[in-house]
Write a protein that holds these residues in place. Structure first.
Motif, PDB file in Angstrom:
ATOM      1  N   PRO A  19       0.825  -1.213   0.000  1.00 16.94           N
ATOM      2  CA  PRO A  19       0.000   0.000   0.000  1.00 16.94           C
ATOM      3  C   PRO A  19       0.858   1.262   0.000  1.00 16.94           C
ATOM      4  CG  PRO A  19      -0.762  -1.570   1.648  1.00 16.94           C
ATOM      5  CD  PRO A  19       0.570  -2.055   1.174  1.00 16.94           C
ATOM      6  N   ALA A  20       0.261   2.354  -0.430  1.00 13.70           N
ATOM      7  CA  ALA A  20       0.965   3.637  -0.432  1.00 13.70           C
ATOM      8  C   ALA A  20       1.387   4.029   0.976  1.00 13.70           C
ATOM      9  CB  ALA A  20       0.061   4.720  -1.030  1.00 13.70           C
ATOM     10  N   GLU A  21       2.524   4.683   1.070  1.00 14.70           N
ATOM     11  CA  GLU A  21       3.046   5.247   2.314  1.00 14.70           C
ATOM     12  C   GLU A  21       3.448   4.184   3.333  1.00 14.70           C
ATOM     13  OE1 GLU A  21       0.303   8.141   3.786  1.00 14.70           O
ATOM     14  OE2 GLU A  21       0.419   9.386   1.991  1.00 14.70           O
ATOM     15  N   VAL A  22       3.707   2.975   2.876  1.00  9.07           N
ATOM     16  CA  VAL A  22       4.249   1.934   3.756  1.00  9.07           C
ATOM     17  C   VAL A  22       5.750   1.838   3.494  1.00  9.07           C
ATOM     18  CG1 VAL A  22       4.279  -0.523   4.317  1.00  9.07           C
ATOM     19  CG2 VAL A  22       2.109   0.628   3.863  1.00  9.07           C
ATOM     20  N   PRO A  23       6.591   2.303   4.430  1.00  7.46           N
ATOM     21  CA  PRO A  23       8.038   2.199   4.224  1.00  7.46           C
ATOM     22  C   PRO A  23       8.433   0.719   4.084  1.00  7.46           C
ATOM     23  CG  PRO A  23       7.532   3.683   6.049  1.00  7.46           C
ATOM     24  CD  PRO A  23       6.255   2.981   5.694  1.00  7.46           C
ATOM     25  N   HIS A  24       9.295   0.422   3.130  1.00  2.82           N
ATOM     26  CA  HIS A  24       9.663  -0.958   2.898  1.00  2.82           C
ATOM     27  C   HIS A  24      11.023  -1.024   2.218  1.00  2.82           C
ATOM     28  CE1 HIS A  24       7.742   0.366  -0.850  1.00  2.82           C
ATOM     29  NE2 HIS A  24       8.535  -0.502  -1.462  1.00  2.82           N
ATOM     30  N   ALA A  25      11.589  -2.210   2.251  1.00  5.35           N
ATOM     31  CA  ALA A  25      12.835  -2.499   1.541  1.00  5.35           C
ATOM     32  C   ALA A  25      12.728  -3.906   1.001  1.00  5.35           C
ATOM     33  CB  ALA A  25      14.033  -2.366   2.480  1.00  5.35           C
ATOM     34  N   HIS A  26      13.463  -4.174  -0.063  1.00  6.37           N
ATOM     35  CA  HIS A  26      13.432  -5.529  -0.601  1.00  6.37           C
ATOM     36  C   HIS A  26      14.831  -5.990  -0.972  1.00  6.37           C
ATOM     37  CE1 HIS A  26      13.107  -3.112  -4.348  1.00  6.37           C
ATOM     38  NE2 HIS A  26      13.861  -4.081  -4.855  1.00  6.37           N
ATOM     39  N   GLN A  27      14.994  -7.297  -0.983  1.00  4.45           N
ATOM     40  CA  GLN A  27      16.271  -7.923  -1.326  1.00  4.45           C
ATOM     41  C   GLN A  27      15.994  -9.149  -2.167  1.00  4.45           C
ATOM     42  OE1 GLN A  27      18.902  -8.838   1.979  1.00  4.45           O
ATOM     43  NE2 GLN A  27      19.620 -10.685   0.956  1.00  4.45           N
ATOM     44  N   ALA A  28      16.721  -9.308  -3.262  1.00  6.28           N
ATOM     45  CA  ALA A  28      16.542 -10.455  -4.152  1.00  6.28           C
ATOM     46  C   ALA A  28      17.514 -11.563  -3.778  1.00  6.28           C
ATOM     47  CB  ALA A  28      16.775 -10.038  -5.600  1.00  6.28           C
ATOM     48  N   ASN A  29      17.057 -12.793  -3.921  1.00  3.37           N
ATOM     49  CA  ASN A  29      17.898 -13.963  -3.673  1.00  3.37           C
ATOM     50  C   ASN A  29      18.057 -14.726  -4.985  1.00  3.37           C
ATOM     51  OD1 ASN A  29      18.149 -14.020  -0.590  1.00  3.37           O
ATOM     52  ND2 ASN A  29      15.962 -13.806  -0.890  1.00  3.37           N
ATOM     53  N   GLY A  30      19.261 -14.725  -5.530  1.00  2.44           N
ATOM     54  CA  GLY A  30      19.490 -15.393  -6.804  1.00  2.44           C
ATOM     55  C   GLY A  30      19.105 -14.496  -7.969  1.00  2.44           C
ATOM     56  N   PRO A  31      19.327 -14.979  -9.198  1.00  6.39           N
ATOM     57  CA  PRO A  31      18.959 -14.196 -10.384  1.00  6.39           C
ATOM     58  C   PRO A  31      17.479 -13.844 -10.363  1.00  6.39           C
ATOM     59  CG  PRO A  31      20.281 -16.119 -10.980  1.00  6.39           C
ATOM     60  CD  PRO A  31      19.921 -16.281  -9.537  1.00  6.39           C
ATOM     61  N   THR A  32      17.157 -12.586 -10.588  1.00  4.79           N
ATOM     62  CA  THR A  32      15.788 -12.119 -10.411  1.00  4.79           C
ATOM     63  C   THR A  32      15.382 -11.171 -11.533  1.00  4.79           C
ATOM     64  OG1 THR A  32      16.033 -12.258  -8.011  1.00  4.79           O
ATOM     65  CG2 THR A  32      14.206 -10.942  -8.835  1.00  4.79           C
ATOM     66  N   GLU A  33      14.193 -11.356 -12.040  1.00  8.20           N
ATOM     67  CA  GLU A  33      13.561 -10.382 -12.935  1.00  8.20           C
ATOM     68  C   GLU A  33      12.311  -9.877 -12.234  1.00  8.20           C
ATOM     69  OE1 GLU A  33      11.224 -10.125 -17.230  1.00  8.20           O
ATOM     70  OE2 GLU A  33      12.536 -11.829 -16.808  1.00  8.20           O
ATOM     71  N   MET A  34      12.267  -8.583 -11.971  1.00 13.07           N
ATOM     72  CA  MET A  34      11.155  -8.015 -11.214  1.00 13.07           C
ATOM     73  C   MET A  34      10.464  -6.947 -12.050  1.00 13.07           C
ATOM     74  SD  MET A  34      11.194  -6.266  -7.421  1.00 13.07           S
ATOM     75  CE  MET A  34      12.020  -4.765  -7.932  1.00 13.07           C
ATOM     76  N   ARG A  35       9.147  -6.976 -12.063  1.00 11.58           N
ATOM     77  CA  ARG A  35       8.352  -5.970 -12.764  1.00 11.58           C
ATOM     78  C   ARG A  35       7.521  -5.209 -11.737  1.00 11.58           C
ATOM     79  NH1 ARG A  35       7.655  -7.588 -18.389  1.00 11.58           N
ATOM     80  NH2 ARG A  35       8.907  -9.476 -18.746  1.00 11.58           N
ATOM     81  N   SER A  36       7.497  -3.892 -11.881  1.00 14.27           N
ATOM     82  CA  SER A  36       6.795  -3.060 -10.902  1.00 14.27           C
ATOM     83  C   SER A  36       5.733  -2.211 -11.595  1.00 14.27           C
ATOM     84  CB  SER A  36       7.777  -2.129 -10.178  1.00 14.27           C
ATOM     85  OG  SER A  36       8.742  -2.874  -9.467  1.00 14.27           O
ATOM     86  N   ILE A  37       4.584  -2.091 -10.942  1.00 13.55           N
ATOM     87  CA  ILE A  37       3.530  -1.182 -11.374  1.00 13.55           C
ATOM     88  C   ILE A  37       3.238  -0.255 -10.203  1.00 13.55           C
ATOM     89  CG2 ILE A  37       1.171  -0.955 -12.211  1.00 13.55           C
ATOM     90  CD1 ILE A  37       1.330  -3.813 -13.212  1.00 13.55           C
ATOM     91  N   ILE A  38       3.281   1.039 -10.458  1.00 17.96           N
ATOM     92  CA  ILE A  38       3.037   2.026  -9.410  1.00 17.96           C
ATOM     93  C   ILE A  38       1.700   2.696  -9.684  1.00 17.96           C
ATOM     94  CG2 ILE A  38       3.865   4.137  -8.307  1.00 17.96           C
ATOM     95  CD1 ILE A  38       6.691   3.304  -9.133  1.00 17.96           C
ATOM     96  N   PHE A  39       0.805   2.574  -8.716  1.00 12.97           N
ATOM     97  CA  PHE A  39      -0.514   3.189  -8.831  1.00 12.97           C
ATOM     98  C   PHE A  39      -0.523   4.528  -8.089  1.00 12.97           C
ATOM     99  CE2 PHE A  39      -1.257  -1.373  -9.236  1.00 12.97           C
ATOM    100  CZ  PHE A  39      -2.043  -1.426 -10.388  1.00 12.97           C
ATOM    101  N   PRO A  40      -1.411   5.423  -8.462  1.00  5.94           N
ATOM    102  CA  PRO A  40      -1.489   6.709  -7.753  1.00  5.94           C
ATOM    103  C   PRO A  40      -1.806   6.510  -6.269  1.00  5.94           C
ATOM    104  CG  PRO A  40      -2.747   6.789  -9.807  1.00  5.94           C
ATOM    105  CD  PRO A  40      -2.352   5.354  -9.592  1.00  5.94           C
ATOM    106  N   ALA A  41      -1.269   7.394  -5.450  1.00  5.81           N
ATOM    107  CA  ALA A  41      -1.584   7.349  -4.012  1.00  5.81           C
ATOM    108  C   ALA A  41      -3.094   7.436  -3.825  1.00  5.81           C
ATOM    109  CB  ALA A  41      -0.892   8.494  -3.283  1.00  5.81           C
ATOM    110  N   GLY A  42      -3.603   6.661  -2.909  1.00  6.77           N
ATOM    111  CA  GLY A  42      -5.034   6.631  -2.678  1.00  6.77           C
ATOM    112  C   GLY A  42      -5.740   5.503  -3.401  1.00  6.77           C
ATOM    113  N   THR A  43      -5.013   4.813  -4.302  1.00  8.05           N
ATOM    114  CA  THR A  43      -5.604   3.659  -4.979  1.00  8.05           C
ATOM    115  C   THR A  43      -5.879   2.573  -3.957  1.00  8.05           C
ATOM    116  OG1 THR A  43      -4.411   4.148  -7.018  1.00  8.05           O
ATOM    117  CG2 THR A  43      -5.256   1.908  -6.748  1.00  8.05           C
ATOM    118  N   LYS A  44      -7.084   2.047  -3.950  1.00  7.14           N
ATOM    119  CA  LYS A  44      -7.461   1.047  -2.962  1.00  7.14           C
ATOM    120  C   LYS A  44      -7.584  -0.319  -3.632  1.00  7.14           C
ATOM    121  CE  LYS A  44      -9.899   4.298   0.023  1.00  7.14           C
ATOM    122  NZ  LYS A  44      -8.786   4.351   0.969  1.00  7.14           N
ATOM    123  N   ALA A  45      -6.727  -1.231  -3.201  1.00 11.43           N
ATOM    124  CA  ALA A  45      -6.841  -2.618  -3.666  1.00 11.43           C
ATOM    125  C   ALA A  45      -6.866  -3.525  -2.439  1.00 11.43           C
ATOM    126  CB  ALA A  45      -5.682  -2.982  -4.585  1.00 11.43           C
TER     127      ALA A  45
END
Length: 203
Positions: A19-45
């Motif tokens: 969710p928006a405004e949730v501080p986070h960090a990520h780390q990959a383990n091994g070869p990784t292909e990552m795709r990201s989609i960023i929605f506008p703040a306030g988007t509710k899923a």
């Protein structure tokens, strides 16, 4: 993925919702292909961070949104709405390891995260972090919602997912995560995730 609430392991072919405004960090383990989609703040899923099963439609929508720079604004908007609809319907997986805040629990959890195969009892670990077994047991329930044995079992399975994703064998993973035999590891994995380690990573 880390947040203030806990740790999520995201196996191959899964998605993670943050969710928006949730501080986070990520780390990959091994070869990784990552795709990201960023929605506008306030988007509710979804209200909370979640690891989700990715169905065929959602997978193709994510690929299109992340690969195609020539999409019109209108086309992109419609695909984003499809993605949000699919995310709301997606199955959430039990992959969150709660993070405690009490300094004694933090120290204990750090010890076990550094060596998930550590077989010491809560009493023995308590002597190292300066707290009684009964105190630690109470704190585990209060701060994580689970017992110490349940938390340690989850930690070991989380660590196993990371090792499997890095290409280690089931036998090696079982030993490194503190399981007495590979068959004991496979049984615990199947009981928690509903499938074998090999099928889980390719599912």
């Amino acid at each position: 993925m880390h947040t203030g609430r806990g740790l999520w392991v995201v196996p191959p072919n899964r998605a993670v919702w943050i969710p928006a405004e949730v501080p986070h960090a990520h780390q990959a383990n091994g070869p990784t292909e990552m795709r990201s989609i960023i929605f506008p703040a306030g988007t509710k899923a979804l209200a909370d961070p979640s690891v989700l099963v990715v169905g065929p439609l959602l997978r193709e929508v994510i690929r299109t949104l992340s690969d195609d720079d020539d999409l019109s604004a209108d086309h992109r908007h419609h695909l984003e709405q499809v993605a949000l609809h699919q995310l709301r319907r997606a199955e959430a997986l039990p992959l969150m390891l709660p993070t405690p805040s009490d300094p004694r629990l933090v120290a204990l959890c750090d010890l076990l995260a550094a060596d998930p195969a550590d077989q010491r009892s809560l009493h023995e670990l308590g002597r190292q972090v300066g707290a009684a077994e009964r105190t630690l047991s109470r704190l585990f329930r209060a701060e994580t919602g689970v017992t110490f044995p349940q938390w340690r079992a989850q930690l070991r399975l989380h660590h196993a997912l990371s090792l499997l994703a890095a290409g280690h064998s089931v036998t090696r993973v079982a030993m490194d995560c503190g399981f007495r035999t590979p068959s004991a590891f496979i049984e615990a994995f199947r009981n928690h995730f509903g499938t074998s380690p090999g099928r889980y990573l390719t599912g």
